[in-house]
Design a protein around this motif. Structure first.
Motif, short mmCIF file in Angstrom:
data_model
loop_
_atom_site.label_atom_id
_atom_site.label_comp_id
_atom_site.label_asym_id
_atom_site.label_seq_id
_atom_site.Cartn_x
_atom_site.Cartn_y
_atom_site.Cartn_z
N THR A 144 80.43 21.15 41.68
CA THR A 144 79.39 20.39 42.38
C THR A 144 78.46 21.26 43.22
O THR A 144 77.54 20.74 43.84
N MET A 145 78.69 22.57 43.26
CA MET A 145 77.81 23.42 44.07
C MET A 145 77.62 24.78 43.41
O MET A 145 78.60 25.51 43.18
N GLY A 146 76.37 25.10 43.10
CA GLY A 146 76.04 26.38 42.52
C GLY A 146 74.88 27.03 43.25
O GLY A 146 73.73 26.63 43.08
N VAL A 147 75.19 28.03 44.08
CA VAL A 147 74.14 28.69 44.85
C VAL A 147 74.37 30.20 44.87
O VAL A 147 75.50 30.68 44.75
N LEU A 148 73.29 30.94 45.04
CA LEU A 148 73.33 32.38 45.27
C LEU A 148 72.76 32.61 46.66
O LEU A 148 71.63 32.21 46.95
N GLN A 149 73.54 33.24 47.54
CA GLN A 149 73.14 33.43 48.94
C GLN A 149 72.80 34.89 49.19
O GLN A 149 73.52 35.80 48.77
N CYS A 150 71.70 35.12 49.92
CA CYS A 150 71.17 36.47 50.13
C CYS A 150 70.69 36.63 51.58
O CYS A 150 70.59 35.65 52.32
N GLY A 151 70.36 37.89 51.94
CA GLY A 151 69.68 38.14 53.21
C GLY A 151 70.54 38.53 54.38
O GLY A 151 70.05 38.65 55.51
N SER A 152 71.85 38.75 54.16
CA SER A 152 72.70 39.20 55.25
C SER A 152 72.26 40.59 55.72
O SER A 152 71.91 41.44 54.91
N VAL A 153 72.29 40.81 57.02
CA VAL A 153 71.82 42.08 57.58
C VAL A 153 72.58 43.26 56.99
O VAL A 153 71.99 44.26 56.59
N ASN A 154 73.91 43.15 56.93
CA ASN A 154 74.73 44.26 56.47
C ASN A 154 75.37 44.02 55.11
O ASN A 154 76.20 44.82 54.67
N GLY A 155 75.02 42.92 54.45
CA GLY A 155 75.56 42.65 53.13
C GLY A 155 76.97 42.08 53.13
O GLY A 155 77.58 41.94 52.07
N ASP A 156 77.49 41.75 54.30
CA ASP A 156 78.85 41.23 54.38
C ASP A 156 78.90 39.74 54.73
O ASP A 156 79.98 39.19 54.97
N GLY A 157 77.73 39.11 54.79
CA GLY A 157 77.69 37.68 55.11
C GLY A 157 77.56 37.39 56.59
O GLY A 157 77.35 36.24 56.98
N ALA A 158 77.69 38.41 57.42
CA ALA A 158 77.57 38.20 58.87
C ALA A 158 76.11 38.07 59.26
O ALA A 158 75.23 38.69 58.65
N GLY A 159 75.85 37.26 60.27
CA GLY A 159 74.49 37.08 60.76
C GLY A 159 74.14 38.08 61.84
O GLY A 159 74.96 38.89 62.26
N ASP A 160 72.89 38.04 62.27
CA ASP A 160 72.42 38.87 63.37
C ASP A 160 72.44 38.02 64.63
O ASP A 160 71.61 37.13 64.79
N PRO A 161 73.40 38.24 65.54
CA PRO A 161 73.51 37.39 66.73
C PRO A 161 72.27 37.42 67.62
O PRO A 161 72.06 36.52 68.43
#
Length: 260
Positions: free
Chosen positions: A146-163
């Motif tokens: 039921t869900m097919g997505v490609l996620q991009c744009g992490s600062v360091n490529g590890d999925g963590a955000g920029d606080p």
């Protein structure tokens, strides 16, 4: 007349002595204050030096890392952190941006609509213009039924955000939770004000729970859906095993993101 003159001279000597004592007291207080400031500054400097030493030796940088740190310091680099501050939504209100998201897997035609999501489009058009996305990876692929997505744009490529770069609110979310194939939406953390630099592209009609506030649809693909479908067909992996939510088995890196 001699006695009065003598009294006046005595009073003058007493006054001079008192003035000297007052001056000495003021100087003593000033020296004490200066010493306190100097001592405090010294303690802070020592603490900073110790902290830097701990950080440096615990990381145990290699000669190559040392050279990289020196180069980054000289160039004023920010290690890929998002530029700030967060742009105001007025920068995108009433505007539609079109362009190309070039990736190692192929080119994607994109359109971002500031009429429906002005804050999100202001942010991502600004990031694209600054060159932020060049070299960033698409770190997450979901291949569930039921869900097919490609996620991009992490600062360091590890999925963590920029606080240091978070914003809101959520805009233009589907009430039924259906995100049509080709949708470009903003990824976020738990809060609806924790949007950052990450986005996801839907490669098949997907049902995403909206119980935490949903995700902003800021645009759509105008071409290249087949590129994502090909990446998805290869599957996702985590710790060497095939999974439905993990890193794309086919690595995807953003070469450039251009809008006009």
């Amino acid at each position: 007349m001699a006695a009065p003159r003598q009294d006046r001279e005595t009073r003058r000597r007493i006054a001079r002595m008192q003035a000297k004592r007052d001056l000495a007291q003021r100087q003593a207080k000033r020296r004490k204050r200066d010493n306190l400031f100097a001592g405090t500054a010294g303690v802070l400097a020592l603490a900073l030096a110790l902290a830097l030493q701990v950080a440096w030796f615990s990381s145990n940088p290699t000669p190559e890392e040392t050279r990289l740190i020196e180069q980054q310091a000289a160039a004023g680099e920010t290690n890929g952190a998002a530029p700030g501050p967060v742009p105001d939504k007025s920068a995108a209100e009433g505007k539609v941006f079109s362009g190309t998201l070039s990736t190692s897997a192929g080119d994607l035609g994109v359109e971002l609509d500031g009429n429906v999501a002005p804050q999100a489009v202001a942010v991502f058009s600004s990031l694209a213009e600054s060159g932020f996305f060049a070299g960033k990876t698409c770190h997450r692929l979901t291949t569930g039924e039921t869900m097919g997505v490609l996620q991009c744009g992490s600062v360091n490529g590890d999925g963590a955000g920029d606080p240091a770069y978070q914003w809101g609110p959520v805009e233009n979310t589907p009430a039924d939770g259906v995100y049509p194939a080709g949708s470009i939406a903003v990824a976020r953390g738990a809060s609806t004000d924790s949007n950052g630099t990450q986005f996801f592209i839907v490669y098949k009609d997907s049902l995403i729970p909206q119980d935490t506030g949903g995700y902003t649809i800021m645009g759509k693909l105008t071409s290249g859906l087949d590129v994502l479908e090909a990446v998805a067909a290869q599957g996702a992996v985590k710790d060497g095993a095939e999974v439905q939510d993990g890193t794309p088995k086919t690595p995807v890196t953003i070469d450039s993101f251009t809008l006009k």
